[in-house]
Write an enzyme that holds these catalytic residues in place. Structure first.
Site, PDB file in Angstrom:
ATOM      1  N   HIS A 171       5.829  13.538 -24.614  1.00 49.79           N
ATOM      2  CA  HIS A 171       4.624  12.776 -24.260  1.00 49.79           C
ATOM      3  C   HIS A 171       4.712  11.385 -24.876  1.00 49.79           C
ATOM      4  CE1 HIS A 171       2.545  16.868 -23.625  1.00 49.79           C
ATOM      5  NE2 HIS A 171       2.892  16.354 -22.465  1.00 49.79           N
ATOM      6  N   GLU A 174       2.900   9.934 -28.215  1.00 53.76           N
ATOM      7  CA  GLU A 174       3.004  10.670 -29.485  1.00 53.76           C
ATOM      8  C   GLU A 174       4.150  10.102 -30.326  1.00 53.76           C
ATOM      9  OE1 GLU A 174       3.119  14.779 -28.151  1.00 53.76           O
ATOM     10  OE2 GLU A 174       1.241  14.548 -27.046  1.00 53.76           O
ATOM     11  N   HIS A 299       5.579  17.413 -31.105  1.00 54.02           N
ATOM     12  CA  HIS A 299       4.457  16.704 -30.492  1.00 54.02           C
ATOM     13  C   HIS A 299       3.570  16.152 -31.609  1.00 54.02           C
ATOM     14  CE1 HIS A 299       4.596  18.504 -26.273  1.00 54.02           C
ATOM     15  NE2 HIS A 299       5.506  19.212 -26.910  1.00 54.02           N
ATOM     16  N   GLU A 373       3.079  20.421 -33.854  1.00 52.81           N
ATOM     17  CA  GLU A 373       2.118  19.344 -33.608  1.00 52.81           C
ATOM     18  C   GLU A 373       1.999  18.631 -34.948  1.00 52.81           C
ATOM     19  OE1 GLU A 373       0.560  18.326 -30.960  1.00 52.81           O
ATOM     20  OE2 GLU A 373       0.766  19.949 -29.505  1.00 52.81           O
TER      21      GLU A 373
END
Length: 412
Positions: A171, A174, A299, A373
């Site tokens: 993404h 990020e 991420h 994350e």
């Protein structure tokens, strides 16, 4: 004439002056539907969860909204006595504040700063030059806009051995994710022969690292729109650009009807593996399936360590094993700066997702697949200041080294 040509090419970068990021804690169904109704008339950019259809009761929702619409949002939230706070009051200010580390040498790649794509490309060359016996660069394909997709292979050149595949930056916005992949390659190569654990790992296994998965999107987030998420492919019959690469994998791809709108940031694409980036990665992993024992994707944000499944609440056969690895890996991570991570299967820990790289790799037969994350928990969100890059990388490195040691010992 040149001036005319130039001005049509140079779309000014999006400015986010006085845009706000709200955090809303949803207490019940009614509040969830109030928020969903708002999206009928107002465009909200969801930061957490990824999209409107993932919203559920008891969830904390983060979203971005323009200055103009923020008044409407605020009065609606207050009118219904909803529990909210404003995480970011002026998004543009926050974007400018990211770059809080001084450049040592102008224009030079730095592990303490965010690096644009050109710097990352020349960095890949430098890593190979510096550590020819340990690092090689493999072009696994190219993007829609014909940028190269490079994987760095780290490990001794001779013989077949176990491997771990890692990717960052699926993404675009990020940014701390590619920063980690660069740090990992640098630390691994540099500490070979010096650090006992790393030396043992690299003697016995290879790492395949894709520092930026979504290159076109990453470039776009640097040059035009800091909040861009998807890749940059054109969509037939739509003026909306881009596919969410992490909804484009061939695993339960069409199970979520909410991802079939090209204008959404979670658009799954016209078909599974329709995107050149996805295809390059899946082809590479398939062709190295004998050796790849773990898949790790990075991420941001929210400080979680997730594992399968995302597309179903059903638990995978080796759930206990994954749970144990994730528990220890998050403990190890917190040992450095006491950064707290939560861990668990995607579907029950956050929300159900379809077409993700993690589930795809798992169902392909790679039995240890994890998604980090990274920092933070929403104070800066995707705009983590550069001064937090190194601490984030250092703590994550401990965690990844633990997972690698575990893979070395416990996989056949």
């Amino acid at each position: 004439l040149m001036g005319v040509i130039y001005s049509t090419l140079a779309i000014a970068p999006v400015q986010f002056d006085r845009e706000k990021v709200f955090r809303v804690k949803l207490q019940d169904e009614k509040q969830a539907s109030i928020l969903k109704n708002l999206t009928q008339t107002i465009e909200l950019d969801f930061w957490y969860p990824d999209a409107i259809h993932d919203i559920a009761v008891n969830m904390t929702v983060d979203f971005r909204v323009t200055e103009k619409e923020s008044q409407t949002i605020q009065s609606t939230l207050e009118q219904h006595k909803m529990d909210y706070e404003i995480l970011i009051n002026d998004l543009q200010e926050e974007i400018d504040k990211q770059f809080d580390v001084k450049e040592e040498i102008a224009g030079r790649h730095s592990y303490a700063k965010y690096n644009d794509w050109n710097k990352i490309v020349s960095w890949t060359e430098k890593m190979v030059e510096k550590h020819p016996e340990m690092v090689s660069r493999i072009k696994i394909g190219s993007t829609v806009e014909d940028n190269p997709l490079y994987v760095l292979k780290i490990g001794r050149k001779d013989g077949e051995r176990k491997a771990i595949f890692m990717d960052c930056g699926i993404h675009a916005r990020e940014w701390v994710s590619p920063a980690f992949c660069q740090w990992f390659v640098y630390q691994a190569a540099k500490s070979y022969g010096k650090n006992k654990i790393m030396t043992k790992l690299l003697d016995r296994m290879n790492f395949y690292v894709l520092p930026v998965f979504n290159v076109d999107g990453y470039i776009w987030s640097w040059t035009k729109d800091r909040m861009w998420r998807k890749n940059r492919s054109k969509n037939p019959n739509s003026t909306c650009i881009g596919t969410d690469l992490n909804r484009n994998f061939d695993v339960s791809w069409d199970s979520s009807p909410n991802t079939d709108n090209p204008c959404l940031s979670v658009y799954r694409g016209p078909a599974p593996e329709s995107e050149k980036e996805t295809k390059a990665v899946t082809n590479f992993i398939r062709s190295h399936l004998n050796s790849i024992k773990a898949y790790i994707t990075f991420h941001s944000y929210s400080q979680m360590l997730l594992f399968p499944y995302g597309y179903t609440i059903k638990l995978p056969p080796n759930h206990q094993d994954l749970l144990k690895v994730a528990r220890i890996a998050t403990d190890v991570l917190s040992s450095r700066y006491e950064t707290r991570y939560i861990y668990g299967p995607i579907a029950s820990t956050i929300y159900k997702t379809s077409g993700s790289s993690l589930d795809w790799a798992y169902d392909l037969g790679i039995k240890h697949t994890f998604a980090f994350e990274l920092r933070d928990k929403g104070k800066s969100g995707f705009l983590l200041p550069e001064s937090r890059i190194k601490p984030t990388c250092k703590e994550t490195m401990l965690s990844v080294k633990f997972i690698a040691k575990y893979i070395l010992k416990h996989t056949s």
